[in-house]
Design an enzyme around this catalytic site. Structure first.
Site, PDB file in Angstrom:
ATOM      1  N   LEU A 140     -22.264  -9.627  20.467  1.00  0.00           N
ATOM      2  CA  LEU A 140     -22.568  -8.484  21.321  1.00  0.00           C
ATOM      3  C   LEU A 140     -21.440  -7.474  21.271  1.00  0.00           C
ATOM      4  O   LEU A 140     -20.284  -7.824  20.994  1.00  0.00           O
ATOM      5  CB  LEU A 140     -22.773  -8.929  22.770  1.00  0.00           C
ATOM      6  CG  LEU A 140     -23.901  -9.911  23.064  1.00  0.00           C
ATOM      7  CD1 LEU A 140     -23.807 -10.405  24.501  1.00  0.00           C
ATOM      8  CD2 LEU A 140     -25.261  -9.277  22.808  1.00  0.00           C
ATOM      9  N   THR A 147       2.117  -1.472  16.037  1.00  0.00           N
ATOM     10  CA  THR A 147       2.676  -1.134  17.341  1.00  0.00           C
ATOM     11  C   THR A 147       1.967  -1.899  18.454  1.00  0.00           C
ATOM     12  O   THR A 147       2.592  -2.533  19.287  1.00  0.00           O
ATOM     13  CB  THR A 147       2.568   0.378  17.593  1.00  0.00           C
ATOM     14  OG1 THR A 147       3.236   1.081  16.542  1.00  0.00           O
ATOM     15  CG2 THR A 147       3.208   0.751  18.925  1.00  0.00           C
ATOM     16  N   THR A 184       0.838  -1.187   0.000  1.00  0.00           N
ATOM     17  CA  THR A 184       0.000   0.000   0.000  1.00  0.00           C
ATOM     18  C   THR A 184       0.880   1.246   0.000  1.00  0.00           C
ATOM     19  O   THR A 184       2.037   1.208   0.413  1.00  0.00           O
ATOM     20  CB  THR A 184      -0.917   0.038   1.230  1.00  0.00           C
ATOM     21  OG1 THR A 184      -0.122   0.224   2.404  1.00  0.00           O
ATOM     22  CG2 THR A 184      -1.719  -1.251   1.364  1.00  0.00           C
ATOM     23  N   ASP A 205     -19.206 -13.179  20.208  1.00  0.00           N
ATOM     24  CA  ASP A 205     -20.424 -13.464  20.974  1.00  0.00           C
ATOM     25  C   ASP A 205     -21.667 -12.768  20.438  1.00  0.00           C
ATOM     26  O   ASP A 205     -22.747 -12.884  21.024  1.00  0.00           O
ATOM     27  CB  ASP A 205     -20.219 -13.119  22.453  1.00  0.00           C
ATOM     28  CG  ASP A 205     -19.938 -11.637  22.690  1.00  0.00           C
ATOM     29  OD1 ASP A 205     -19.905 -10.867  21.701  1.00  0.00           O
ATOM     30  OD2 ASP A 205     -19.725 -11.244  23.853  1.00  0.00           O
ATOM     31  N   GLY A 232      -4.992  -0.477  12.334  1.00  0.00           N
ATOM     32  CA  GLY A 232      -5.663   0.363  11.359  1.00  0.00           C
ATOM     33  C   GLY A 232      -5.722  -0.283   9.990  1.00  0.00           C
ATOM     34  O   GLY A 232      -6.756  -0.241   9.303  1.00  0.00           O
ATOM     35  N   THR A 233      -4.629  -0.894   9.576  1.00  0.00           N
ATOM     36  CA  THR A 233      -4.599  -1.592   8.293  1.00  0.00           C
ATOM     37  C   THR A 233      -5.499  -2.818   8.317  1.00  0.00           C
ATOM     38  O   THR A 233      -6.211  -3.108   7.345  1.00  0.00           O
ATOM     39  CB  THR A 233      -3.151  -2.006   7.954  1.00  0.00           C
ATOM     40  OG1 THR A 233      -2.294  -0.867   8.043  1.00  0.00           O
ATOM     41  CG2 THR A 233      -3.067  -2.576   6.551  1.00  0.00           C
ATOM     42  N   GLU A 248      -9.215   8.272  14.773  1.00  0.00           N
ATOM     43  CA  GLU A 248      -9.769   9.129  13.719  1.00  0.00           C
ATOM     44  C   GLU A 248     -11.169   9.575  14.114  1.00  0.00           C
ATOM     45  O   GLU A 248     -12.049   8.745  14.377  1.00  0.00           O
ATOM     46  CB  GLU A 248      -9.823   8.383  12.391  1.00  0.00           C
ATOM     47  CG  GLU A 248     -10.445   9.196  11.260  1.00  0.00           C
ATOM     48  CD  GLU A 248     -10.661   8.399   9.991  1.00  0.00           C
ATOM     49  OE1 GLU A 248     -11.083   8.991   8.988  1.00  0.00           O
ATOM     50  OE2 GLU A 248     -10.394   7.176  10.004  1.00  0.00           O
ATOM     51  N   GLU A 261      -9.042  -1.749   7.905  1.00  0.00           N
ATOM     52  CA  GLU A 261      -9.344  -1.361   6.527  1.00  0.00           C
ATOM     53  C   GLU A 261      -9.629  -2.592   5.664  1.00  0.00           C
ATOM     54  O   GLU A 261     -10.601  -2.619   4.895  1.00  0.00           O
ATOM     55  CB  GLU A 261      -8.169  -0.563   5.955  1.00  0.00           C
ATOM     56  CG  GLU A 261      -8.480   0.169   4.673  1.00  0.00           C
ATOM     57  CD  GLU A 261      -7.330   1.056   4.216  1.00  0.00           C
ATOM     58  OE1 GLU A 261      -7.007   1.020   3.020  1.00  0.00           O
ATOM     59  OE2 GLU A 261      -6.760   1.780   5.070  1.00  0.00           O
TER      60      GLU A 261
END
Length: 309
Positions: free
Chosen positions: A233, A107, A56, A231, A84-85, A287, A88
């Site tokens: 939920l 991280t 990417t 689950d 995050g990746t 974000e 996505e």
């Protein structure tokens, strides 16, 4: 939010005794400074596994590549990057007949920790290429956005926003406690009105989280106990105040395997509406995506993930 480098190309590796290929979507800007390509190549070669790499270079590339690979007929897609990746790619594959493998490269790697996926990259490749099982995993929905970890308001939003790329590159996992220390003083008390599956309650706190996974990605700690990504939920977690004693209570709850004290209030449900006074920003992975009031719901078994047996 996923991070991205400025280069993009496709590289194909094929060892002598190739099996079916594994397409790997890689965000090369994620996580610690390590020879990721060398580790992946050695691990796949050791497993005598054919693989193909898709890099990417900007936001949206991981989702686009996942979509293209699915439409091309791939039955298993791997993603190497941070949470995050992973989010996505997961958002692009939700509800589709394809298995997703996580190769932790970020991280915190919170989802991988929650699912018991090895954080060591070579070991994660060995899991994909060797014995494993497929686990259905839920996702959350906020408007048109999907999330796989959690939606946050208050303190956690400030922590994630403060722990920027430069700080994480410099300090790694220590970026999060440092950001927490810096954020505590500027987070106000908020009056939350929560409606969970039709039942309304009010509570005052410094943080409200709607979690599919309560894993914090730091030291294996969970914000609350009992959250389960399979689950059907979502877990609603309110931190009523923040000080060393409340942080100690969270640590103790992880040691005991159950929630302790009143610092963390915890409910679960399928649909949650949150109102806040004063109004608060609502974030996914740091974000800002909305402002209260918001309604959040669960998408049960939205994904099929590769996990240890």
């Amino acid at each position: 939010m996923a991070r991205h480098a400025t280069i993009a190309w496709v590289i194909r590796y094929q060892p002598l005794f190739a099996m079916l290929r594994v397409p790997v979507i890689l965000n090369p800007a994620s996580g610690p400074d390590q020879p990721t390509l060398k580790i992946l190549n050695r691990a796949f070669n050791a497993a005598q596994q054919d693989w193909e790499l898709f890099l990417t270079r900007k936001a949206g590339d991981a989702a686009r590549l996942a979509e293209e690979l699915y439409l091309a007929g791939e039955k298993l897609i791997a993603v190497c990057g941070g949470d995050g990746t992973v989010k996505e790619v997961a958002s692009a594959l939700a509800g589709r007949a394809v298995n997703l493998a996580i190769l932790p490269g970020g991280t915190g790697n919170a989802l991988a920790r929650d699912l018991g996926i090895p954080i060591d990259l070579a070991a994660a490749v060995a899991l994909v290429c060797g014995p494993h099982k497929i686990r259905p995993v839920d996702m959350g929905r906020l408007g048109e956005r999907l999330f796989i970890l959690r939606v946050s308001l208050g303190l956690e939003t400030e922590i994630l926003r403060s722990a920027g790329r430069d700080l994480k590159d410099q300090l790694g996992l220590l970026a999060y406690p440092l950001s927490a220390w810096q954020s505590v003083a500027r987070v106000p008390f908020t009056h939350y009105t929560l409606t969970i599956d039709g039942q309304t309650m009010t509570i005052v706190g410094v943080q409200c989280t709607v979690a599919n996974s309560a894993q914090m990605g730091v030291g294996g700690l969970n914000l609350a106990q009992g959250a389960n990504v399979s689950d059907g939920l979502l877990d609603v977690i309110v931190l009523t105040h923040v000080a060393w004693d409340s942080l100690a209570a969270i640590a103790a709850s992880n040691l005991l395997g159950q929630d302790t004290g009143v610092e963390v209030q915890h409910w679960s449900g399928r649909e949650i509406r949150i109102e806040a006074e004063p109004p608060q920003d609502v974030a996914i992975g740091g974000e800002i995506v909305a402002q209260t009031p918001v309604t959040i719901s669960v998408w049960p078994s939205a994904l099929n993930l590769v996990v240890p047996k």
